[in-house]
Each structure stands twice: as C-alpha cells, then as structure tokens.
Design a protein around this motif. Structure first.
Motif, PDB file in Angstrom:
ATOM      1  N   HIS A 127     -15.254   5.604 -21.237  1.00  0.00           N
ATOM      2  CA  HIS A 127     -14.499   6.611 -20.760  1.00  0.00           C
ATOM      3  C   HIS A 127     -14.165   6.749 -19.133  1.00  0.00           C
ATOM      4  O   HIS A 127     -12.714   7.574 -18.880  1.00  0.00           O
ATOM      5  N   ASP A 128     -14.469   6.115 -18.226  1.00  0.00           N
ATOM      6  CA  ASP A 128     -14.136   6.316 -16.794  1.00  0.00           C
ATOM      7  C   ASP A 128     -13.203   4.871 -16.412  1.00  0.00           C
ATOM      8  O   ASP A 128     -12.897   5.054 -15.295  1.00  0.00           O
ATOM      9  N   LYS A 131      -9.965   5.101 -14.255  1.00  0.00           N
ATOM     10  CA  LYS A 131     -10.046   5.668 -12.836  1.00  0.00           C
ATOM     11  C   LYS A 131      -9.261   4.257 -12.032  1.00  0.00           C
ATOM     12  O   LYS A 131      -9.045   4.417 -10.912  1.00  0.00           O
ATOM     13  N   HIS A 197      -7.148  10.055 -15.500  1.00  0.00           N
ATOM     14  CA  HIS A 197      -7.903   9.052 -15.908  1.00  0.00           C
ATOM     15  C   HIS A 197      -8.019   9.220 -17.613  1.00  0.00           C
ATOM     16  O   HIS A 197      -8.354   8.140 -18.140  1.00  0.00           O
ATOM     17  N   HIS A 220     -12.310  14.674 -21.810  1.00  0.00           N
ATOM     18  CA  HIS A 220     -13.556  14.733 -21.258  1.00  0.00           C
ATOM     19  C   HIS A 220     -13.620  15.755 -20.046  1.00  0.00           C
ATOM     20  O   HIS A 220     -14.675  16.382 -19.906  1.00  0.00           O
ATOM     21  N   SER A 221     -12.676  15.834 -19.362  1.00  0.00           N
ATOM     22  CA  SER A 221     -12.460  16.894 -18.309  1.00  0.00           C
ATOM     23  C   SER A 221     -11.771  18.061 -18.333  1.00  0.00           C
ATOM     24  O   SER A 221     -11.249  18.861 -17.288  1.00  0.00           O
ATOM     25  N   ASP A 253     -21.881  12.757 -19.875  1.00  0.00           N
ATOM     26  CA  ASP A 253     -20.995  12.492 -18.516  1.00  0.00           C
ATOM     27  C   ASP A 253     -21.530  13.324 -17.591  1.00  0.00           C
ATOM     28  O   ASP A 253     -21.426  12.403 -16.510  1.00  0.00           O
TER      29      ASP A 253
END
Ligand SMILES: [Fe+2]
Ligand SMILES: [Fe+2]
Length: 285
Positions: A127-128, A131, A197, A220-221, A253
């Motif tokens: 998921h990240d 970045k 991201h 997710h954000s 998360d």
C-alpha cells in the motif's frame, strides 16, 4: 546509494504525516476534538498541509496523472520496488527507526495474523510502495497527505480547510460548486483525487488485484470519505459496498506500526509465494 529528502521540505520524514494522522484518529475523537488536535499540529506538519492544499489543483492533478499513470517508469519486481523505496532515507535515526520495508511488513503481518484473505495481506505490503514518487523528485505534499477530490467544492471535513485559500481552483466558479465537473453519484472511479502515493500504487496494481484491494490502495488516505462520510454525493453503489473494506484496512494502516523489527529472512519465502500468486514477476511502474 541513499537519497536524502530536500532539506527545505517541511516534514523531517514522510512518516511524520502518518504519525500525525494516527494521533488524530486515536480513541474516537469528536469533530470538535479533531479541530483542536489539528490546530496543535507542529509547524512542519501545518506547513506541509498548506503546501498540499495550495498545490493540489485540477491542472496539477491532470498533469501528474499524465506523467505517471502511463506506467512507463520501468519494470520492477516487488522486492526491487521495496528496495528502491528503502533508499529513501530522511532525517531519521537509523538505530531506532525502521526501514520502509520493515514498515510495510508490519502492516501486512498484522493483517496476516488476523487471518484475512491473502490478497489483503499482499495489499498491506504494497500500500505505501507509491511513496517512491519522492525518489522521482515529487515534493512531500504531492506524495503523502489526506486525499480529496479536485474539481468540486472542498469538504469542510478535510483537515486544515482554510489552507485552500490560495489554491488556484478557488477562482474557478465551476470547481466551487457541490458537484463541480462531476455528475451526481458518478462513482469515485470517475473522480480525480488529489495526487499522491495512493492513486499511483492503485494504478500500478490495477491489472492484477481484486477490486476490494484496489479500493484499499486508491483510497487509504481519503479520510474525508472513509472517516467523516464526506462526498457521499459523488459515490455510487460500488463505492458504498467497498467502504467497509477501506475502513477495515485503515485500522492496520494506522495502528500496526510498532518497534519490533520483522524478521526479513524468515518472512521472505512466504512473501515470494504471495507475490507469485497474484503478480507477474516484474510489474510496470
Ligand atoms: Fe499510505
Ligand atoms: Fe501506510
């Protein structure tokens, strides 16, 4: 070779944003308490949000989508992508801080411990990875931060709404209306989100992963939606069905990061198999 974030960037490390959001959503705060918490943000975090809210305009988002969503930045295995992200060394203490890969493993291992489907464990690891945009030269405010739709009125549920004051879209009448450039209930799939991201990793994984996973990656954000219920007027049936998965994922998360270092050597065979089950050896980035 390691890459150091430009010293003029407001966050000492990208995780400073993750930590801020984690504190914000601790112990079911009321909307009033969110505001008090936000107001007490460190100058670095506040400055980060100011830059984000001023820079994320329709024109900026369309340009970045064009630049990155064609996935022409090369092919990499997941381990190569993770190693690449690991070269992102910011202003942190190498003895106490975890590497980017260790952070990813903490999220995925917490999901695995709770016996969730294998695609969700994989989602936790991936998921990240977006970045890495920082390593392509994107500023922090264009990589992390709470996301929101562009091209329509900003919700008051977005953290630091006052920082939209100097966003150039403020001057475009159409973008200041409730629906803006969108049709009612058009579905989030058709909405341009502020760039970062999340959207990038979702694009990379689109050909390979189930729709629930893609929602977790892409949104997710998107705290205004999954935490505050904003932008319901743009959602469709599929979005409403997927919301619970996004919320389920958010727990991991926010709260799976600890200080214990995951044992890479022991875990690697499991992840080799997991990647091979869902993904081709090399993925287009
Ligand atoms: Fe993230
Ligand atoms: Fe994360």
């Amino acid at each position: 070779m390691s890459v150091t974030i430009h010293p003029a960037e407001p966050l000492a490390q990208l995780e400073q944003w993750d930590e801020f959001v984690g504190g914000r959503y601790k112990e079911g705060k009321s909307e009033e308490e969110f505001r008090v918490y936000d107001a007490a943000a460190t100058p670095g975090v506040a400055e980060f949000y100011r830059l984000n809210h001023e820079g994320q305009s329709v024109a900026y988002v369309l340009e970045k989508e064009k630049q990155y969503f064609g996935l022409d930045k090369g092919k990499k295995t997941i381990w190569e992508a993770a190693e690449f992200l690991n070269t992102l060394v910011d202003d942190s203490d190498p003895d106490t801080d975890l590497t980017q890969i260790e952070h990813l493993l903490q999220t995925s291992e917490a999901i695995r411990r709770d016996n969730h489907p294998r695609w969700m464990v994989l989602t936790g690891f991936l998921h990240d990875l977006g970045k890495c945009l920082c390593l392509y030269g994107e500023p922090q405010w264009g990589v992390v931060g709470d996301t929101f739709p562009v091209g329509c009125a900003w919700s008051e549920a977005i953290v630091f709404p006052e920082y939209f004051r100097n966003n150039p879209d403020r001057l475009v009448e159409k973008y200041q209306t409730k629906y803006g450039i969108y049709e009612p209930n058009c579905g989030l799939e058709n909405v341009h989100m502020s760039f970062g991201h999340d959207g990038y990793i979702a694009e990379v994984m689109k050909p390979h992963l189930p729709v629930q996973s893609l929602y977790m990656l892409r949104f997710h954000s998107f705290y205004p939606w999954h935490r505050h219920g904003a932008y319901e007027h743009l959602t469709n049936e599929q979005d409403r069905a997927m919301l619970e998965w996004v919320q389920k994922f958010n727990q991991y998360d926010l709260y799976s990061k600890g200080h214990a270092k995951p044992d890479m050597k022991q875990l690697k065979p499991y992840y080799d198999e997991l990647f091979a089950e869902f993904l081709p050896e090399k993925v287009a980035w």
